[in-house]
Enzyme design. Structure first.
Site, short mmCIF file in Angstrom:
data_model
loop_
_atom_site.label_atom_id
_atom_site.label_comp_id
_atom_site.label_asym_id
_atom_site.label_seq_id
_atom_site.Cartn_x
_atom_site.Cartn_y
_atom_site.Cartn_z
N THR A 75 0.84 -1.20 0.00
CA THR A 75 0.00 0.00 0.00
C THR A 75 0.87 1.25 0.00
O THR A 75 1.94 1.28 0.62
CB THR A 75 -0.91 0.04 1.25
OG1 THR A 75 -1.48 1.35 1.37
CG2 THR A 75 -0.14 -0.25 2.52
N SER A 89 -2.42 3.31 10.40
CA SER A 89 -3.35 2.40 11.07
C SER A 89 -2.63 1.08 11.30
O SER A 89 -1.57 0.84 10.73
CB SER A 89 -4.59 2.14 10.20
OG SER A 89 -4.26 1.29 9.12
N TYR A 149 -3.60 -1.71 10.19
CA TYR A 149 -3.55 -2.35 8.87
C TYR A 149 -2.32 -1.88 8.08
O TYR A 149 -1.55 -2.69 7.56
CB TYR A 149 -4.82 -2.05 8.07
CG TYR A 149 -4.57 -2.16 6.60
CD1 TYR A 149 -4.36 -3.40 6.01
CD2 TYR A 149 -4.46 -1.03 5.79
CE1 TYR A 149 -4.06 -3.50 4.66
CE2 TYR A 149 -4.16 -1.13 4.45
CZ TYR A 149 -3.95 -2.37 3.90
OH TYR A 149 -3.64 -2.47 2.57
N HIS A 150 -2.16 -0.57 7.95
CA HIS A 150 -1.02 -0.07 7.19
C HIS A 150 0.30 -0.53 7.81
O HIS A 150 1.26 -0.83 7.12
CB HIS A 150 -1.05 1.46 7.12
CG HIS A 150 -2.17 2.01 6.29
ND1 HIS A 150 -3.36 2.39 6.86
CD2 HIS A 150 -2.31 2.21 4.97
CE1 HIS A 150 -4.18 2.84 5.89
NE2 HIS A 150 -3.56 2.73 4.75
N LYS A 204 1.65 -3.78 6.67
CA LYS A 204 2.32 -3.77 5.37
C LYS A 204 3.76 -3.27 5.50
O LYS A 204 4.62 -3.60 4.67
CB LYS A 204 1.55 -2.91 4.37
CG LYS A 204 0.13 -3.40 4.12
CD LYS A 204 0.05 -4.44 3.02
CE LYS A 204 -1.39 -4.90 2.82
NZ LYS A 204 -1.63 -5.63 1.56
#
Lengths: 403, 403
Positions: free
Chosen positions: B145, B187, B189-190, B193
C-alpha cells in the site's frame, strides 16, 4: 514502582527481576517457561544448575525478605490473561523480555522461524494492544538488539535509534529529517526486533504509549550481585550451539580444554555488555521514563566493541586454550568495522564493567566451577542460515551469538 | 505460467485471477473466505450481488473454457497445507492478496488489531518460509500500500520504495546510501504492510527469494473486462464504513441521494487507481520477475493523485449530490501534499484509466443499477483511531479508505 517483568525467568529477565526488587520496586514476573522448554527440546541445559522458579522466589524471600510475584501466562497466545493481569495490577512499568532470543534457534527450520515470528510479534503486539485496552499509562521497556542495525555501517557511527539524513526535495532544495536507522537484520530472530520497532513507533504515535527500546549488544557473564547472594539464585549460563553467546562459549570451552570455535576469519566486530550492566541499564531506563506523546526512546545498551578473533585471542592468552577457525553457518560479512554511540545510558549514570576487569573471574568463578556439567555434544551449532547445498562445508561448528 | 493467487476471492484477487487466466496463465485460487466472513460479522454486504466462488468458477469455465483451480486454505494458520500445495503445484508465481485490508476494520477493537497483525504477518511469513522449505523459485507478487510511506512527504517525491539519502560519516565525509523509504503507517492495517516489507527484505537477502511489492493507491471502480463478461462474474463493491473505499462510497452515496461524507476538511491528498489498472499492473509485475539475488522490487501502483474534497466536488457536480463535512475518526493530518513517482509500471506498459474517463460510467453502471441493495445503516464508519474521550465528537461518519 510496580513493575511487571515479562520473561522474568530467563537469562536477562531473572537477574533484572532481582535487581529491580533489590532497588525497592514491587516486581511481578510473567513467564511461560519457553526458555526451559527449549532446553528440553534441544537436550541442552544451563552450565550452572538453575532452580525452578518457585525455589528461586522462595530463596529470594528468605535472603532479602522481599516478595516477587509470579503469573504463568503465554503473553503471545493468552491475550485475555495478560489483559486481566494489567487491569488487576496496573503496573507503572513493564519490562518486556518475552521473546525467543537466539538467532541460530530462529534459523533451525521453518517451524523455528515461524515460532520466533509468531511468538515475538505476538507478545509485543498483545502487550501494546492490552495496554491501550486497559487504558494504562505504563512505561514499556523492551529489550531490543544492536542486530537491528546490521553490521555494515559505511563509516557512520551507529546512533541511538535515530539517524539524521538529507535528501533532495522536489524543488531542488535539500531536506533534513531524523529517521529510524535503516535496519539490516541478520537472522529471523533479529528481524523480529525490527518488526517490534515499527509496532512501538505506531503505538507511540497513535496511542501515545511511553516506550523505551534498549538495543543490547551480546551479553556475557553470568552473575550479578543479587544472583550471587545464594546458590539457589544462580543465573543460567548457556554454552550450546543455539543459545550460547560467543564470549560465554569461549569461556566454557577454555575451562574444559575444547578449542575456541571461531567462525570464518573471526573478523566480525560486535558490541558487548556484561549481564551486571544489563540489569543496571534496565533500571536506569525504567526510572527515567519518557513523557506521554514522546517518540520511542532508543538506547544502545552496550559498553565495548571487539572483533571475535580478538576475544578468542584474549581468552587463549589467559587460559592457554587453542583457537579453531571453523566454517561460518551464518550468512554475514567476514569482517566489519563497528562504531557505536552509547551516550544515553552513560549520561543516565552507567559505569561499565569491562572485559579487562572481569574476564578471568568469569572463567574461574563459573566456567571452571561447573565444567563437569558440560555436555560436549551440545557445543556445535547445527543451524544453517541457508540450505545445506549452499554452505561451503558440512559438519560446521559455530559461535552462537544471539544478541 | 502457473500462478497461485492467495486471497483470490476478494475485491482485487477475483478480477486479478480472471485477468491472469484470460492472459493464458494457469491460475489456482487459495482463499479462506475471510472477506465474506467479515461481511457476516459486520452485517454488511457487497452492493453488487456476488456469487459463491464455485458459481464464479463454473461461470468462468462456461464463458471462456478456462479452468481456475481452488484450494481452501487459511494461509496464516495452516502452514502444512500451504507447504503441501506449493510442493504439489510448484507455481512460477504467487500473487499474495491474503491479508486483512481495511484500515478502519483494523482499528475497531483489540481483537481486530490482533487479528489483522496475526493474519497479515502470519500469511506473509508462512508463505516465505514455505517457499524456502519447498526449495521453490517462485516469484512473489505482493499487494502493498502507498500507506506505508505515510502522507507527510516534506516536499520529497515518493520514490518507488527506495530513497537516496546522505549522512555524515565519522571521518567528516558525506556518505550516500539508498534505503527503504522510512515508513509512517496511519493504522494497524497499514503497519502490517510495513512489517511485510521487512519480511520481504530479509528473505530476499538471506534466501534470494524473488519478490515484487506493489504499493497500491486507493482502488476505485468495480468491473474489469473479465468480470463484466457475465453477471455471475461480477466483482464486489464495498460501501460500508469499514471496507468501502472513499471514492466508491461517494459514488454509492450519490446514487442513493445520501450526502457525500467527507472527513474533516477533506484536504487529505491520496493516490488512486482503477481496479482495471490493478489487474493490469499485477500482470505486468508477474510477467517481469526480478532475478534471483536482486533486492525486492517495489512499484507504486497508482495513477492519479487527488484531494478528497476535490473528488467529492467532482461527484457532486456530476450528480447534484450534497457534501457533508463530518468529524474524522482517523488520527491523520487534516491536509497534505503528495508527490508520487510511478515510472516503473508506466515503463512496463501501463496505460491508465483516469477518473475523467470513467467516473460517470461507474455511477450509472454499478451504483445506480444496484442502489436498491444499499443498507444505509452500514454507511457510517464506527471505528475510532483513539479512545472515544479523545475524539472531538461522537456519532462520527466516515470515509473508509482501506488502501
Amino acid at each position: 514502582m510496580r513493575i511487571l517483568i515479562l520473561g522474568g525467568d530467563g537469562f536477562c529477565g531473572w537477574p533484572t527481576s532481582l535487581h529491580l526488587s533489590a532497588c525497592g520496586h514491587d516486581v511481578d514476573i510473567v513467564d511461560n517457561f519457553a526458555r526451559r522448554d527449549a532446553d528440553l527440546e534441544l537436550c541442552a541445559d544451563s552450565l550452572t544448575p538453575i532452580e525452578p522458579l518457585e525455589v528461586r522466589r522462595a530463596a529470594w524471600y528468605q535472603v532479602t525478605g522481599r516478595d516477587i510475584g509470579f503469573h504463568r501466562i503465554d503473553v503471545a497466545r493468552d491475550y485475555e490473561a495478560l489483559l486481566a493481569l494489567l487491569q488487576d495490577t496496573r503496573p507503572d512499568a513493564i519490562v518486556h523480555f518475552a521473546e525467543q532470543r537466539a538467532a541460530p534457534y530462529s534459523m533451525k527450520s521453518s517451524w523455528h522461524k515461524r515460532y520466533t515470528v509468531d511468538n515475538n510479534v505476538g507478545s509485543t503486539h498483545n502487550l501494546l494492544a492490552a495496554i491501550v485496552e486497559a487504558q494504562l499509562d505504563a512505561h514499556v521497556v523492551h529489550l531490543g538488539t544492536m542486530g537491528v542495525y546490521g553490521y555494515g555501517t559505511a563509516g557512520v557511527t551507529l546512533p541511538e535509534g535515530y539517524l539524521a539524513v538529507r535528501m533532495d526535495a522536489q524543488d531542488g532544495s535539500e531536506v533534513e529529517e531524523e529517521i529510524l536507522y535503516p535496519v539490516n537484520p541478520g537472522s529471523v530472530y533479529h528481524m523480529t526486533k525490527t518488526l517490534d520497532q515499527l509496532l512501538f513507533a505506531f503505538y507511540a504515535k497513535n496511542d501515545e504509549l511511553r516506550i523505551t527500546d534498549l538495543h543490547q549488544g551480546i551479553v556475557w557473564g553470568t552473575q550479578t550481585p543479587e544472583t550471587g547472594l545464594d546458590d539457589r539464585l544462580i543465573n543460567r549460563f548457556d554454552y550450546d550451539g543455539d543459545y550460547g553467546t560467543v564470549l560465554n562459549r569461549f569461556l566454557m570451552q577454555a575451562a574444559i580444554g575444547y578449542p575456541l570455535t571461531v567462525h570464518g576469519t573471526g573478523g566480525q566486530t560486535r558490541a558487548f555488555i556484561h549481564i551486571r550492566d544489563t540489569v543496571r541499564c534496565v533500571q536506569l531506563a525504567v526510572e527515567a521514563p519518557p513523557e506521554r506523546g514522546e517518540r520511542v526512546r532508543i538506547y544502545n545498551q552496550m559498553t565495548e566493541v571487539h572483533r571475535v578473533i580478538d576475544l578468542a585471542g584474549m581468552i587463549a592468552r589467559l587460559t592457554g586454550a587453542e583457537i579453531d577457525l571453523v566454517g561460518n553457518p551464518r550468512k554475514e560479512a567476514s569482517h566489519n568495522d563497528l562504531l557505536v554511540s552509547n551516550r544515553n545510558l552513560l549520561e543516565l549514570g552507567l559505569d561499565p564493567v569491562t572485559l579487562a576487569d572481569d574476564l578471568l573471574q568469569e572463567v574461574t568463578g563459573i566456567a571452571e566451577r561447573f565444567k563437569d556439567r558440560c555436555d560436549r555434544e551440545r557445543i556445535p551449532c547445527r543451524s544453517r542460515w541457508v540450505a545445506e547445498a549452499e554452505t561451503d562445508r558440512s559438519g560446521l561448528e559455530g559461535d552462537a551469538r544471539p544478541v
